[in-house]
Design a protein around this motif. Structure first.
Motif, PDB file in Angstrom:
ATOM      1  N   MET A  87      26.838 -21.377  13.141  1.00  0.00           N
ATOM      2  CA  MET A  87      27.150 -22.683  12.531  1.00  0.00           C
ATOM      3  C   MET A  87      27.992 -23.555  13.460  1.00  0.00           C
ATOM      4  SD  MET A  87      27.644 -22.235   8.457  1.00  0.00           S
ATOM      5  CE  MET A  87      26.947 -23.823   8.035  1.00  0.00           C
ATOM      6  N   ILE A  88      28.299 -23.043  14.647  1.00  0.00           N
ATOM      7  CA  ILE A  88      29.126 -23.810  15.584  1.00  0.00           C
ATOM      8  C   ILE A  88      28.193 -24.381  16.655  1.00  0.00           C
ATOM      9  CG2 ILE A  88      31.023 -23.694  17.241  1.00  0.00           C
ATOM     10  CD1 ILE A  88      32.164 -21.332  15.647  1.00  0.00           C
ATOM     11  N   ASP A  98      39.282 -21.908  10.031  1.00  0.00           N
ATOM     12  CA  ASP A  98      38.029 -22.532   9.599  1.00  0.00           C
ATOM     13  C   ASP A  98      38.183 -24.047   9.603  1.00  0.00           C
ATOM     14  OD1 ASP A  98      35.470 -21.098   8.077  1.00  0.00           O
ATOM     15  OD2 ASP A  98      35.636 -23.259   7.701  1.00  0.00           O
ATOM     16  N   LEU A  99      37.043 -24.732   9.648  1.00  0.00           N
ATOM     17  CA  LEU A  99      37.044 -26.198   9.576  1.00  0.00           C
ATOM     18  C   LEU A  99      36.966 -26.688   8.129  1.00  0.00           C
ATOM     19  CD1 LEU A  99      34.597 -27.544  12.334  1.00  0.00           C
ATOM     20  CD2 LEU A  99      37.048 -27.948  12.156  1.00  0.00           C
ATOM     21  N   ARG A 117      29.108  -7.088   7.695  1.00  0.00           N
ATOM     22  CA  ARG A 117      30.501  -7.493   7.950  1.00  0.00           C
ATOM     23  C   ARG A 117      31.453  -6.314   7.810  1.00  0.00           C
ATOM     24  NH1 ARG A 117      31.147 -12.613   4.169  1.00  0.00           N
ATOM     25  NH2 ARG A 117      30.046 -11.219   2.758  1.00  0.00           N
ATOM     26  N   TYR A 153      31.066 -18.860  -3.472  1.00  0.00           N
ATOM     27  CA  TYR A 153      30.631 -18.480  -2.133  1.00  0.00           C
ATOM     28  C   TYR A 153      30.541 -16.957  -1.946  1.00  0.00           C
ATOM     29  CZ  TYR A 153      30.643 -17.972   2.931  1.00  0.00           C
ATOM     30  OH  TYR A 153      30.330 -17.603   4.212  1.00  0.00           O
ATOM     31  N   LEU A 193      36.987 -23.979   1.648  1.00  0.00           N
ATOM     32  CA  LEU A 193      36.894 -22.524   1.801  1.00  0.00           C
ATOM     33  C   LEU A 193      38.275 -21.934   2.084  1.00  0.00           C
ATOM     34  CD1 LEU A 193      33.555 -21.942   3.792  1.00  0.00           C
ATOM     35  CD2 LEU A 193      33.924 -21.957   1.329  1.00  0.00           C
ATOM     36  N   SER A 203      32.191 -13.810  12.064  1.00  0.00           N
ATOM     37  CA  SER A 203      31.169 -13.245  11.179  1.00  0.00           C
ATOM     38  C   SER A 203      30.351 -14.391  10.593  1.00  0.00           C
ATOM     39  CB  SER A 203      31.789 -12.359  10.092  1.00  0.00           C
ATOM     40  OG  SER A 203      32.365 -13.097   9.067  1.00  0.00           O
ATOM     41  N   TYR A 204      29.132 -14.486  11.043  1.00  0.00           N
ATOM     42  CA  TYR A 204      28.179 -15.518  10.624  1.00  0.00           C
ATOM     43  C   TYR A 204      28.737 -16.926  10.846  1.00  0.00           C
ATOM     44  CZ  TYR A 204      25.408 -11.714   8.921  1.00  0.00           C
ATOM     45  OH  TYR A 204      24.657 -10.568   8.865  1.00  0.00           O
ATOM     46  N   TYR A 251      30.211 -27.102   2.119  1.00  0.00           N
ATOM     47  CA  TYR A 251      30.863 -25.995   1.412  1.00  0.00           C
ATOM     48  C   TYR A 251      31.655 -26.399   0.176  1.00  0.00           C
ATOM     49  CZ  TYR A 251      29.542 -22.603   4.941  1.00  0.00           C
ATOM     50  OH  TYR A 251      28.823 -21.765   5.751  1.00  0.00           O
ATOM     51  N   ALA A 274      41.171 -25.614  11.691  1.00  0.00           N
ATOM     52  CA  ALA A 274      41.023 -26.011  13.093  1.00  0.00           C
ATOM     53  C   ALA A 274      39.618 -25.684  13.577  1.00  0.00           C
ATOM     54  CB  ALA A 274      42.053 -25.283  13.951  1.00  0.00           C
ATOM     55  N   ASP A 275      39.336 -26.139  14.795  1.00  0.00           N
ATOM     56  CA  ASP A 275      38.023 -25.950  15.411  1.00  0.00           C
ATOM     57  C   ASP A 275      38.067 -24.729  16.333  1.00  0.00           C
ATOM     58  OD1 ASP A 275      35.740 -26.128  17.073  1.00  0.00           O
ATOM     59  OD2 ASP A 275      35.656 -28.293  16.763  1.00  0.00           O
ATOM     60  N   ALA A 276      37.139 -23.805  16.125  1.00  0.00           N
ATOM     61  CA  ALA A 276      37.119 -22.551  16.895  1.00  0.00           C
ATOM     62  C   ALA A 276      36.914 -22.780  18.392  1.00  0.00           C
ATOM     63  CB  ALA A 276      36.006 -21.648  16.362  1.00  0.00           C
ATOM     64  N   HIS A 282      31.060 -32.895  12.830  1.00  0.00           N
ATOM     65  CA  HIS A 282      30.789 -31.507  12.449  1.00  0.00           C
ATOM     66  C   HIS A 282      31.740 -31.028  11.337  1.00  0.00           C
ATOM     67  CE1 HIS A 282      29.626 -27.365  12.700  1.00  0.00           C
ATOM     68  NE2 HIS A 282      30.806 -26.980  13.159  1.00  0.00           N
ATOM     69  N   GLY A 297      36.134 -19.045  11.978  1.00  0.00           N
ATOM     70  CA  GLY A 297      35.167 -19.422  10.939  1.00  0.00           C
ATOM     71  C   GLY A 297      35.271 -18.447   9.789  1.00  0.00           C
ATOM     72  N   MET A 348      30.669 -29.679   7.636  1.00  0.00           N
ATOM     73  CA  MET A 348      31.002 -28.343   7.126  1.00  0.00           C
ATOM     74  C   MET A 348      31.650 -28.461   5.747  1.00  0.00           C
ATOM     75  SD  MET A 348      30.080 -25.882   9.129  1.00  0.00           S
ATOM     76  CE  MET A 348      28.631 -26.849   9.428  1.00  0.00           C
TER      77      MET A 348
HETATM   78  C1  LIG Z   1      28.385 -18.797   7.041  1.00  0.00           C
HETATM   79  S1  LIG Z   1      30.102 -19.171   6.991  1.00  0.00           S
HETATM   80  C2  LIG Z   1      30.830 -17.571   7.268  1.00  0.00           C
HETATM   81  C3  LIG Z   1      32.209 -17.463   6.682  1.00  0.00           C
HETATM   82  C4  LIG Z   1      32.884 -16.095   6.830  1.00  0.00           C
HETATM   83  N1  LIG Z   1      33.078 -15.747   8.219  1.00  0.00           N
HETATM   84  C5  LIG Z   1      32.112 -15.015   6.125  1.00  0.00           C
HETATM   85  O1  LIG Z   1      31.678 -14.049   6.770  1.00  0.00           O
HETATM   86  O2  LIG Z   1      31.979 -15.114   4.892  1.00  0.00           O
HETATM   87  C6  LIG Z   1      30.381 -20.019   8.537  1.00  0.00           C
HETATM   88  C7  LIG Z   1      31.776 -20.602   8.630  1.00  0.00           C
HETATM   89  O3  LIG Z   1      31.991 -21.158   9.927  1.00  0.00           O
HETATM   90  C8  LIG Z   1      32.807 -22.299   9.750  1.00  0.00           C
HETATM   91  N2  LIG Z   1      32.701 -23.146  10.948  1.00  0.00           N
HETATM   92  C9  LIG Z   1      31.627 -23.814  11.421  1.00  0.00           C
HETATM   93  N3  LIG Z   1      31.919 -24.458  12.572  1.00  0.00           N
HETATM   94  C10 LIG Z   1      33.227 -24.185  12.837  1.00  0.00           C
HETATM   95  C11 LIG Z   1      34.100 -24.545  13.906  1.00  0.00           C
HETATM   96  N4  LIG Z   1      33.687 -25.316  14.911  1.00  0.00           N
HETATM   97  N5  LIG Z   1      35.366 -24.070  13.871  1.00  0.00           N
HETATM   98  C12 LIG Z   1      35.788 -23.295  12.829  1.00  0.00           C
HETATM   99  N6  LIG Z   1      35.002 -22.901  11.815  1.00  0.00           N
HETATM  100  C13 LIG Z   1      33.733 -23.350  11.810  1.00  0.00           C
HETATM  101  C14 LIG Z   1      32.257 -22.945   8.483  1.00  0.00           C
HETATM  102  O4  LIG Z   1      33.133 -23.880   7.918  1.00  0.00           O
HETATM  103  C15 LIG Z   1      32.051 -21.703   7.622  1.00  0.00           C
HETATM  104  O5  LIG Z   1      33.174 -21.357   6.879  1.00  0.00           O
END
Ligand SMILES: C[S@@+](CC[C@H](N)C(=O)[O-])C[C@H]1O[C@@H](n2cnc3c(N)ncnc32)[C@H](O)[C@@H]1O
Length: 243
Positions: A141-142, A92-93, A49, A38, A97, A136-137, A31, A118-120, A23, A68, A27
């Motif tokens: 994606m997780i 964020d992963l 947001r 972005y 970004l 936020s969004y 990105y 790191a991983d959320a 994953h 994230g 990501m």
């Molecule tokens: C659509 S983007 C939104 C970014 C930001 N929050 C915004 O509002 O602009 C989704 C983000 O979630 C991050 N992401 C996805 N899976 C993740 C995980 N398991 N842990 C941390 N971040 C993660 C992605 O890398 C990406 O930056």
């Protein structure tokens, strides 16, 4: 940022295959090529947001964890109140970004903001339990979104706040208190977003309602750049961890 920049983003969203062995690699692969452009495009795609940030007063001296958090675009929504917080983590992963987030933090001279790669679903803040966790969004994606919410629940202080803004679809038989989307909405958006590994779910909203006291909940629709007539459903949720 103009149409050329939009074309680059649209290529990544619509055409470029997403590759990676896990994953985190997927990501970063998704990105890396769009990190610089972005913010401009997502400002038009990711609605609500600023409203979410306006709904959560920053606790003086407190800790806020943005899960994230990507480029740290949400940091701008704090305005002057950013200095009232003791610590803000942008987690964020995606390394690319977070590099943009670091540039933003350095340019603004914020000394209480830290990026974390790191991983959320498993991150434990080194400073202990936090006052606010936001997504936020990122939940869509997780893949293990339920683990991300459970982790947020575990690391929030009792009475702490969770804020979520994201795309979603309703259940076929949503409860009477919730919006009920038609078949086309429930089918089209998950199929369309899945191309980019974004998974609008009918289960995020009921899960959040089950685990937190609800302070604010709103269901909305938003325009999508370059998709005329379409209105994608999204929601705002602010909840409190039960003592
Ligand atoms: C659509 S983007 C939104 C970014 C930001 N929050 C915004 O509002 O602009 C989704 C983000 O979630 C991050 N992401 C996805 N899976 C993740 C995980 N398991 N842990 C941390 N971040 C993660 C992605 O890398 C990406 O930056």
């Amino acid at each position: 940022m103009g149409f050329a920049s939009d074309l680059r983003i649209l290529y990544h969203l619509a055409l470029k295959p997403v590759r990676g062995k896990d994953h985190a690699a997927r990501m970063e692969n998704f990105y890396a090529g769009q990190a610089a452009a972005y913010d401009d495009f997502r400002k038009r795609l990711l609605k609500g947001r600023q409203e979410l940030w306006n709904l959560i007063p920053p606790p003086p001296g407190g800790t806020w964890l943005d899960m994230g958090g990507g480029t740290g675009a949400n940091l701008d929504y704090f305005g002057d109140s950013i200095s009232r917080l003791g610590k803000i983590y942008v987690l964020d992963l995606s390394h690319s970004l977070l590099e943009i987030a670091k540039q933003r933090i350095a340019a603004k001279g914020w000394t209480n903001v830290e990026t974390v790669e790191a991983d959320a679903t498993i991150f434990q803040p080194p400073t202990g339990p936090v006052d606010v966790v936001t997504f936020s969004y990122s939940l869509t994606m997780i893949p293990d979104w339920f683990a991300a919410i459970e982790n947020a629940l575990a690391i929030l202080k009792p009475g702490g706040t969770i804020g979520v803004v994201d795309f979603y679809v309703s259940r076929k038989y949503a409860s009477d208190a919730l919006a009920r989307h038609r078949w086309f909405t429930r089918t089209f958006w998950p199929t369309w977003f899945a191309l980019d590994n974004v998974f609008p779910s009918p289960d995020h909203v009921p899960f959040l309602h089950r685990h937190f006291d609800v302070l604010h909940f709103q269901e909305r629709r938003a325009k999508v750049p370059y998709v005329p007539l379409a209105r994608v459903p999204y929601y705002l949720f602010v909840g409190r961890k039960r003592p």
